[in-house]
Motif scaffolding. Structure first.
Motif, short mmCIF file in Angstrom:
data_model
loop_
_atom_site.label_atom_id
_atom_site.label_comp_id
_atom_site.label_asym_id
_atom_site.label_seq_id
_atom_site.Cartn_x
_atom_site.Cartn_y
_atom_site.Cartn_z
N MET A 1 2.20 -2.18 8.12
CA MET A 1 3.15 -1.24 8.74
C MET A 1 2.68 0.19 8.48
O MET A 1 2.09 0.47 7.46
CB MET A 1 4.55 -1.43 8.18
N SER A 2 3.01 1.08 9.38
CA SER A 2 2.63 2.47 9.24
C SER A 2 3.59 3.19 8.32
O SER A 2 4.68 2.73 8.05
CB SER A 2 2.62 3.16 10.61
N THR A 3 3.17 4.34 7.85
CA THR A 3 4.06 5.15 7.01
C THR A 3 4.99 5.92 7.91
O THR A 3 4.62 6.91 8.51
CB THR A 3 3.23 6.11 6.15
N LEU A 4 6.20 5.55 8.00
CA LEU A 4 7.21 6.07 8.90
C LEU A 4 6.88 5.61 10.31
O LEU A 4 6.33 6.31 11.13
CB LEU A 4 7.33 7.58 8.83
N VAL A 91 13.03 1.42 2.90
CA VAL A 91 12.76 0.01 3.18
C VAL A 91 11.28 -0.21 3.49
O VAL A 91 10.64 -1.13 2.97
CB VAL A 91 13.64 -0.48 4.35
N GLU A 92 10.73 0.67 4.33
CA GLU A 92 9.33 0.51 4.71
C GLU A 92 8.41 0.71 3.53
O GLU A 92 7.45 -0.05 3.33
CB GLU A 92 9.00 1.50 5.83
N MET A 93 8.67 1.74 2.71
CA MET A 93 7.83 2.00 1.56
C MET A 93 7.87 0.84 0.56
O MET A 93 6.86 0.45 -0.02
CB MET A 93 8.28 3.29 0.87
N LEU A 94 9.06 0.27 0.35
CA LEU A 94 9.20 -0.85 -0.58
C LEU A 94 8.39 -2.06 -0.09
O LEU A 94 7.69 -2.70 -0.87
CB LEU A 94 10.67 -1.22 -0.74
N PHE A 95 8.50 -2.35 1.21
CA PHE A 95 7.73 -3.47 1.75
C PHE A 95 6.23 -3.22 1.62
O PHE A 95 5.46 -4.13 1.28
CB PHE A 95 8.10 -3.70 3.22
N MET A 96 5.81 -1.98 1.89
CA MET A 96 4.39 -1.67 1.79
C MET A 96 3.89 -1.83 0.36
O MET A 96 2.82 -2.40 0.12
CB MET A 96 4.14 -0.24 2.29
N LEU A 97 4.65 -1.33 -0.61
CA LEU A 97 4.25 -1.44 -2.01
C LEU A 97 4.19 -2.90 -2.46
O LEU A 97 3.26 -3.32 -3.16
CB LEU A 97 5.20 -0.64 -2.90
N GLY A 102 0.60 -7.65 -3.60
CA GLY A 102 0.59 -9.09 -3.46
C GLY A 102 1.87 -9.78 -3.89
O GLY A 102 1.90 -11.01 -4.00
N VAL A 103 2.93 -9.02 -4.12
CA VAL A 103 4.20 -9.62 -4.51
C VAL A 103 4.88 -10.29 -3.33
O VAL A 103 5.54 -11.32 -3.46
CB VAL A 103 5.13 -8.55 -5.12
N LEU A 104 4.69 -9.72 -2.15
CA LEU A 104 5.35 -10.21 -0.94
C LEU A 104 4.29 -10.55 0.10
O LEU A 104 3.41 -9.73 0.40
CB LEU A 104 6.31 -9.15 -0.39
N VAL A 105 4.37 -11.75 0.64
CA VAL A 105 3.43 -12.20 1.68
C VAL A 105 4.24 -12.54 2.93
O VAL A 105 5.12 -13.42 2.89
CB VAL A 105 2.62 -13.42 1.21
N ILE A 106 3.95 -11.83 4.02
CA ILE A 106 4.70 -12.02 5.26
C ILE A 106 3.72 -12.25 6.39
O ILE A 106 2.64 -11.63 6.45
CB ILE A 106 5.58 -10.79 5.57
N ARG A 112 5.23 -7.38 12.59
CA ARG A 112 5.33 -6.63 13.85
C ARG A 112 6.78 -6.46 14.26
O ARG A 112 7.19 -5.38 14.70
CB ARG A 112 4.53 -7.33 14.95
N HIS A 113 7.58 -7.51 14.14
CA HIS A 113 9.00 -7.41 14.50
C HIS A 113 9.73 -6.44 13.56
O HIS A 113 10.56 -5.63 14.02
CB HIS A 113 9.65 -8.79 14.44
N MET A 114 9.43 -6.53 12.28
CA MET A 114 10.05 -5.60 11.33
C MET A 114 9.65 -4.16 11.64
O MET A 114 10.48 -3.23 11.58
CB MET A 114 9.64 -5.97 9.90
N ASP A 115 8.38 -3.98 11.97
CA ASP A 115 7.88 -2.65 12.29
C ASP A 115 8.60 -2.07 13.50
O ASP A 115 8.99 -0.90 13.52
CB ASP A 115 6.37 -2.72 12.55
N ASN A 116 8.81 -2.89 14.53
CA ASN A 116 9.51 -2.43 15.74
C ASN A 116 10.95 -2.03 15.44
O ASN A 116 11.44 -1.02 15.96
CB ASN A 116 9.48 -3.52 16.81
N VAL A 117 11.62 -2.83 14.60
CA VAL A 117 13.01 -2.50 14.24
C VAL A 117 13.06 -1.18 13.48
O VAL A 117 13.90 -0.30 13.77
CB VAL A 117 13.62 -3.64 13.40
N ILE A 118 12.19 -1.01 12.50
CA ILE A 118 12.16 0.22 11.72
C ILE A 118 11.77 1.40 12.60
O ILE A 118 12.31 2.50 12.48
CB ILE A 118 11.21 0.08 10.52
N ASN A 119 10.81 1.16 13.52
CA ASN A 119 10.41 2.21 14.45
C ASN A 119 11.60 2.74 15.23
O ASN A 119 11.82 3.95 15.34
CB ASN A 119 9.37 1.67 15.43
#
Length: 314
Positions: A1-4, A91-97, A102-106, A112-119
């Motif tokens: 995901m992109s930053t913002l 939310v985005e920063m937490l997912f990226m970190l 390697g704590v979260l694998v998606i 892509r769907h999460m990115d679109n919603v956040i976008n």
């Protein structure tokens, strides 16, 4: 995901600029084109501060019935818009970190769907934030120039219609922007909207300041107190400078970025500017931190209610 997220196109230009710069340009520009590395923790910290500040403003306005007026409802909507920016960024920063460590694998499709919603959420909050800044300027203008008719002009019903219209328009425009973000016409529309809000605020606040200056001059000539007049005029000028200066400084680089993408996407100097995209994002988040200080915390009634909220004296 992109930053913002809503600015995937900007991120693509940034990445492209890193890969496509010539050695000659890099040598000529020195280290200027290296960009600015801003840690994700700073985004998180600013997002948390903004979230807490704006949450306090919303809670105070909802708590105090004396603040249940169109002006404070508009300020409340501005705070909600800034909260959405902060929440989406957090939310985005937490997912990226979590993904980086390697704590979260998606799966890629879920990302892509999460990115679109956040976008869409961030884009909607950006447009609504700009819109409510303009609405607050108009509301103050009516307060100054139509003081006796203010309550008949800005009724609660009209205020509700205005707020609903802004949120609806922001949602629709964010959907269009995310769908057609590669189209330069969309970027031009967004930039034109920013310039419109900037010019609107500039004209309205200068007109209000001119009226206040005229009244102060009349009072000063009658009471023969030029010192009071100069002091009051200076205070008004400082307030006006803060309002417009913060707005332009926080939003200007981001929309200048959009203009460069449309006008000179491959120019070496433009690609150097693209490398500072994260700085533009930090300034937008800083605007969410500063907005409550300018539009909310200056009210004595609101400050008193905020103290009660903080002390939990409900």
């Amino acid at each position: 995901m992109s930053t913002l997220g809503p600015l995937r196109l900007l991120r693509e230009h940034w990445n492209a600029s890193k890969c496509n710069q010539s050695n000659t340009t890099a040598a000529a520009s020195g280290g200027w084109c290296q960009g600015l590395d801003i840690p994700n923790e700073l985004f998180l910290a600013l997002g948390l501060v903004s979230l807490v500040e704006n949450l306090l403003v919303v809670a105070a306005i909802l708590k105090n019935r004396n603040l249940h007026s169109p002006m404070y409802y508009f300020i409340c909507c501005l705070a909600v818009s800034d909260m959405l920016v902060s929440i989406s960024n957090l939310v985005e920063m937490l997912f990226m970190l979590l993904m980086e460590h390697g704590v979260l694998v998606i799966r890629a499709s879920v990302i892509r769907h999460m990115d679109n919603v956040i976008n869409m959420l961030i884009c909607s909050s950006v447009v609504s934030s700009l819109s409510f800044l303009g609405v607050i300027a108009v509301d103050r203008y009516i307060t100054v120039f139509y003081a006796l008719r203010y309550h008949s002009i800005m009724t609660l019903q009209r205020a509700m219609v205005t707020m609903a219209s802004v949120w609806l328009a922001s949602t629709v425009s964010s959907t269009v922007f995310i769908t057609y973000y590669h189209n330069n016409a969309i970027l031009l529309c967004l930039t034109s909207f920013f310039l419109f809000v900037l010019v609107l605020m500039l004209v309205l606040y200068i007109h209000m300041f001119a009226l206040a200056r005229h009244h102060l001059r009349s009072i000063s000539s009658q009471q023969k107190q030029p010192t009071v007049y100069r002091s009051s005029s200076l205070k008004g000028a400082v307030t006006l400078t803060i309002l417009l200066g913060v707005f332009f400084i926080c939003w200007g680089p981001f929309f200048f970025h959009l203009i460069l993408i449309v006008t000179c996407p491959t120019n070496p100097f433009c690609t150097c500017f693209f490398s500072y995209f994260n700085l533009s994002l930090i300034l937008i988040i800083c605007n969410s931190v500063i907005d409550p200080l300018i539009y909310a915390f200056r009210s004595r009634e609101l400050r008193r209610t905020l103290r009660e909220v903080v002390l939990c004296s409900w």
